[in-house]
Write a protein that holds these residues in place. Structure first.
Motif, short mmCIF file in Angstrom:
data_model
loop_
_atom_site.label_atom_id
_atom_site.label_comp_id
_atom_site.label_asym_id
_atom_site.label_seq_id
_atom_site.Cartn_x
_atom_site.Cartn_y
_atom_site.Cartn_z
N ILE A 16 2.09 9.33 3.48
CA ILE A 16 2.04 7.87 3.58
C ILE A 16 1.88 7.43 5.02
O ILE A 16 1.06 6.58 5.36
CB ILE A 16 3.31 7.26 2.95
CG1 ILE A 16 3.32 7.53 1.45
CG2 ILE A 16 3.37 5.76 3.21
CD1 ILE A 16 4.57 7.07 0.74
N LEU A 17 2.66 8.08 5.91
CA LEU A 17 2.59 7.71 7.33
C LEU A 17 1.20 7.96 7.90
O LEU A 17 0.59 7.08 8.52
CB LEU A 17 3.63 8.51 8.11
CG LEU A 17 3.63 8.27 9.62
CD1 LEU A 17 4.12 6.87 9.93
CD2 LEU A 17 4.48 9.29 10.37
N TRP A 18 0.67 9.20 7.68
CA TRP A 18 -0.59 9.56 8.31
C TRP A 18 -1.79 8.90 7.66
O TRP A 18 -2.77 8.60 8.32
CB TRP A 18 -0.79 11.08 8.30
CG TRP A 18 0.11 11.78 9.27
CD1 TRP A 18 1.18 12.55 8.98
CD2 TRP A 18 0.01 11.74 10.70
NE1 TRP A 18 1.77 13.00 10.12
CE2 TRP A 18 1.09 12.52 11.19
CE3 TRP A 18 -0.85 11.13 11.59
CZ2 TRP A 18 1.30 12.70 12.56
CZ3 TRP A 18 -0.65 11.31 12.95
CH2 TRP A 18 0.42 12.09 13.42
N ARG A 19 -1.75 8.70 6.32
CA ARG A 19 -2.96 8.21 5.63
C ARG A 19 -2.95 6.71 5.41
O ARG A 19 -3.99 6.12 5.20
CB ARG A 19 -3.08 8.92 4.27
CG ARG A 19 -3.11 10.43 4.41
CD ARG A 19 -4.27 11.02 3.65
NE ARG A 19 -4.30 12.46 3.84
CZ ARG A 19 -4.24 13.30 2.84
NH1 ARG A 19 -4.15 12.86 1.59
NH2 ARG A 19 -4.32 14.60 3.07
N VAL A 72 3.91 5.65 -5.64
CA VAL A 72 3.78 5.73 -7.09
C VAL A 72 2.78 6.82 -7.48
O VAL A 72 2.96 7.55 -8.43
CB VAL A 72 3.36 4.36 -7.66
CG1 VAL A 72 2.94 4.49 -9.12
CG2 VAL A 72 4.49 3.38 -7.53
N LEU A 73 1.74 6.96 -6.65
CA LEU A 73 0.72 7.95 -6.95
C LEU A 73 1.13 9.36 -6.50
O LEU A 73 0.35 10.29 -6.57
CB LEU A 73 -0.60 7.57 -6.28
CG LEU A 73 -1.25 6.31 -6.88
CD1 LEU A 73 -2.47 5.92 -6.07
CD2 LEU A 73 -1.62 6.53 -8.34
N GLU A 78 0.83 -1.21 0.00
CA GLU A 78 0.00 0.00 0.00
C GLU A 78 0.86 1.25 0.00
O GLU A 78 0.57 2.23 -0.66
CB GLU A 78 -0.94 -0.01 1.20
CG GLU A 78 -2.02 -1.08 1.05
CD GLU A 78 -3.05 -1.03 2.18
OE1 GLU A 78 -3.32 0.07 2.69
OE2 GLU A 78 -3.58 -2.09 2.54
N GLU A 79 1.95 1.21 0.79
CA GLU A 79 2.84 2.36 0.83
C GLU A 79 3.47 2.58 -0.56
O GLU A 79 3.59 3.72 -1.01
CB GLU A 79 3.95 2.16 1.86
CG GLU A 79 3.55 2.52 3.28
CD GLU A 79 2.91 1.36 4.01
OE1 GLU A 79 2.63 0.32 3.37
OE2 GLU A 79 2.70 1.48 5.23
#
Lengths: 296, 336
Positions: free
Chosen positions: A200-203, A192-193, A186-187
């Motif tokens: 990345i950490l928070w969401r 990539v997006l 997922e990360e």
């Protein structure tokens, strides 16, 4: 089509339920249940009930008096201070360590994992003595601390340090297996997006592990408030100043003040019950989330 | 919203933690680091001293207390537990404050009268009601099947007095034969099921947990157990010979100087020698040294044939080295 599948499945389940492999004779079932319940009663319910009956044996007034005693209040305050400092620090450390270990490859990773477990492996007494050796006036930084009039051991900083030491594995230990199981797909997708590191950490990362994280925090807190050995070594046992709740219980008990000792002990028992309740709640949430995930 | 609530909570905690420090700045706080069984004594004495000092000078003194095994407490002071006064179980532990910590002068014991021991005590045997095992003297403790409770001499002052009292008895019994004395004390230690770290722990083991047939105890601790914990449940047996236990007191100069409390600390110890102080000691079952108070409480304390540490063992330094240091007689006997 799906209706036949369901019937087939339920008839299969019935077969399993009736097969000899899964249904033991009645007496074995009863025997096992009795053993389990007896154990629970002897080692869990009886002591717990004993704490509360002893605490209330001399009446509710004595109970309250023991809890609002200035020394008891200061012990409660000190215990909260130690937990308030130790838990957030360990939360940050635990997330950082788990993140580093599960998302990156680097040299010395296995050593880091082993080191995180160190406080589980050493006796709390040693944890306390380490700080006496470092910060005692005969210790490494002793004279420097005395010259600058800084007190570490036999004062609140030492108690906080010892508490942090014994509780630091909990959060990381909860998170590492969880994050390993989830992998980094997922990360990577987020990256990539075009997401930044913080996004990345928070969401992604934190929402994925929130229940594990909360569980780790609760365990950390329970241990931080209940720690005896390490804190006992660095406390100095000055009543009204450097006694935490567990140490205060010991002092009261040693002064033949059993009702008060058990009254204060009942606070710690309550803490344990709250911890258990929260743990059950979290496990229930996790299970529910898992089901939702699968059905989605 | 949630964040600001959290911030307020943290701030409130920080404030409530800081407040008492600023408030107590104009009051005087003394820290008395003491040994295990003096909890009740100093609870009474501290209250009396605060009252006396307030009346005399108008200053409010709060005496904080810390209790534990005497050796352990000395170690803590050396490691930086900044006591203004130390009231320990025996002179050797106070000596350590000079030797290991350089916190007090070498001649500290000459600064106050009676070897700096405002009260004394001795070692007696506490048995269960009716004395079911028929224990009369030290002899009976080495018999098989007798369970003896005493703390660990490595950490507890009381335990060291216990050990030396037993040793002195055996020495007299065998006419100074060292091997036989050692064997006697070894047999006694074989009968000890648990070595607690402090005298209070041992009393709790014996009184509350019901372990053991006989407790080797400070006389004051034995009285306390008999009169206040289990009335009619225990009996005190006075052995044919015991030891005069002198628990000394001292100002911890280095820390008191740093706190600016030297004068109060000294007054605190002097007050122990006054009639009021001696009364409080006697009421807590310590033997007073002041003649007038000693006479008043004469009937409370049984007459015991008491030997002195200086006469029988050549003082604490020597006794400690021979018996309790690493490789001393205790180690030799106990590790067998």
């Amino acid at each position: 089509m799906s209706a036949t599948a369901t019937t087939q499945y339920s008839s299969y389940r019935n077969k399993v339920a009736r097969s000899r492999a899964t249904s033991e004779p009645v007496w074995i079932r009863y025997l096992l249940t009795t053993i389990a319940l007896t154990f629970l009663t002897l080692f869990l319910f009886v002591p717990l009930a004993a704490v509360f009956t002893e605490a209330l044996r001399k009446g509710f007034d004595t109970y309250i008096t023991a809890l609002v005693d200035p020394d008891a209040l200061s012990a409660i305050k000190l215990t909260f201070i130690a937990a308030l400092i130790a838990v957030p620090l360990n939360l940050v450390f635990g997330v950082a360590a788990a993140w580093a270990i599960t998302k990156f490859e680097f040299k010395g990773k296995s050593i880091l994992i082993t080191l995180i477990d160190l406080p589980f492996a050493v006796s709390p007494v040693i944890a306390g003595l380490i700080y006496v050796l470092i910060f005692g006036i005969q210790g490494w930084f002793g004279s420097a601390l005395v010259d600058n009039d800084i007190k570490v051991i036999f004062a609140i900083p030492g108690i906080v340090l010892a508490t942090i030491f014994v509780t630091f594995p909990f959060v990381a230990r909860e998170l590492i297996p969880l994050m390993q199981a989830q992998g980094k797909d997922e990360e990577e997708a987020g990256l990539v997006l075009g997401a930044s590191g913080w996004q990345i950490l928070w969401r992604i990362t934190l929402p994925n592990v929130k229940w594990g994280l909360l569980y780790g925090v609760i365990l950390t807190n329970a241990r931080a408030m209940g720690e005896f050995g390490a804190v006992s070594v660095v406390s100095g046992h000055i009543r009204g100043m450097t006694n935490t709740l567990p140490l205060h219980v010991e002092i009261l008990y040693n002064e033949y003040n059993y009702a008060a000792a058990f009254a204060v002990a009942s606070l710690l028992a309550l803490l344990a019950l709250v911890t258990l309740a929260l743990k059950t709640f979290i496990e229930w949430q996790v299970a529910r989330n898992a089901i939702q995930h699968e059905s989605a | 919203m949630k964040k600001s609530l959290l911030a307020i909570a943290v701030l409130a905690a920080a404030l409530s933690f800081a407040a008492p420090i600023t408030a107590s700045a104009k009051d005087i706080t003394l820290l008395n680091v003491s040994y295990d069984p003096t909890r009740e004594l100093y609870q009474d004495f501290n209250a009396a001293f605060s009252k006396y000092w307030l009346a005399k000078t108008g200053d409010k003194v709060t005496v904080k207390a810390s209790h534990g095994g005497s050796g352990k407490q000395a170690r803590a002071i050396i490691d930086g537990l900044d006591a203004d006064v130390a009231t320990l179980a025996l002179a050797y532990d106070v000596d350590q404050l000079h030797e290991k910590g350089k916190l007090i002068p070498k001649d500290w014991q000459k600064r106050l009268s009676h070897n700096s021991s405002p009260y004394t005590s001795t070692i007696v045997l506490l048995v269960r009601k009716g004395n079911p095992k028929g224990i009369k003297d030290w002899d009976d403790l080495v018999k098989p099947g007798i369970s003896v409770i005493t703390p660990n001499p490595k950490t507890s002052g009381g335990a060291r007095w216990n050990y030396l009292a037993a040793w002195a008895f055996a020495q007299k019994k065998f006419g100074g034969d060292e091997a036989k004395t050692k064997e006697f004390v070894g047999k006694l230690l074989k009968n000890v099921p648990v070595l607690d770290t402090g005298a209070r722990g041992s009393t709790t083991t014996f009184v509350e947990r019901g372990i053991g047939d006989v407790l080797l105890a400070w006389e004051n601790e034995a009285f306390l157990a008999q009169k206040e914990l289990g009335v009619g449940k225990f009996e005190i047996i006075v052995p044919s010979l015991s030891i005069l236990a002198e628990p000394p007191v001292t100002v911890v100069d280095k820390f008191a100087k740093k706190h600016g409390t030297e004068a109060v600390a000294k007054a605190y110890l002097d007050y122990l020698y006054t009639e009021e102080g001696q009364e409080i000691a006697a009421k807590n079952y310590y033997r007073p040294t002041l003649e007038s108070v000693a006479k008043k409480y004469e009937s409370q304390f049984p007459k015991v044939n008491l030997i002195k540490i200086d006469d029988a063992f050549g003082g604490w330094q020597k006794a400690q080295k021979t018996h309790f240091s690493d490789g001393g007689t205790f180690d030799q006997i106990y590790q067998k």
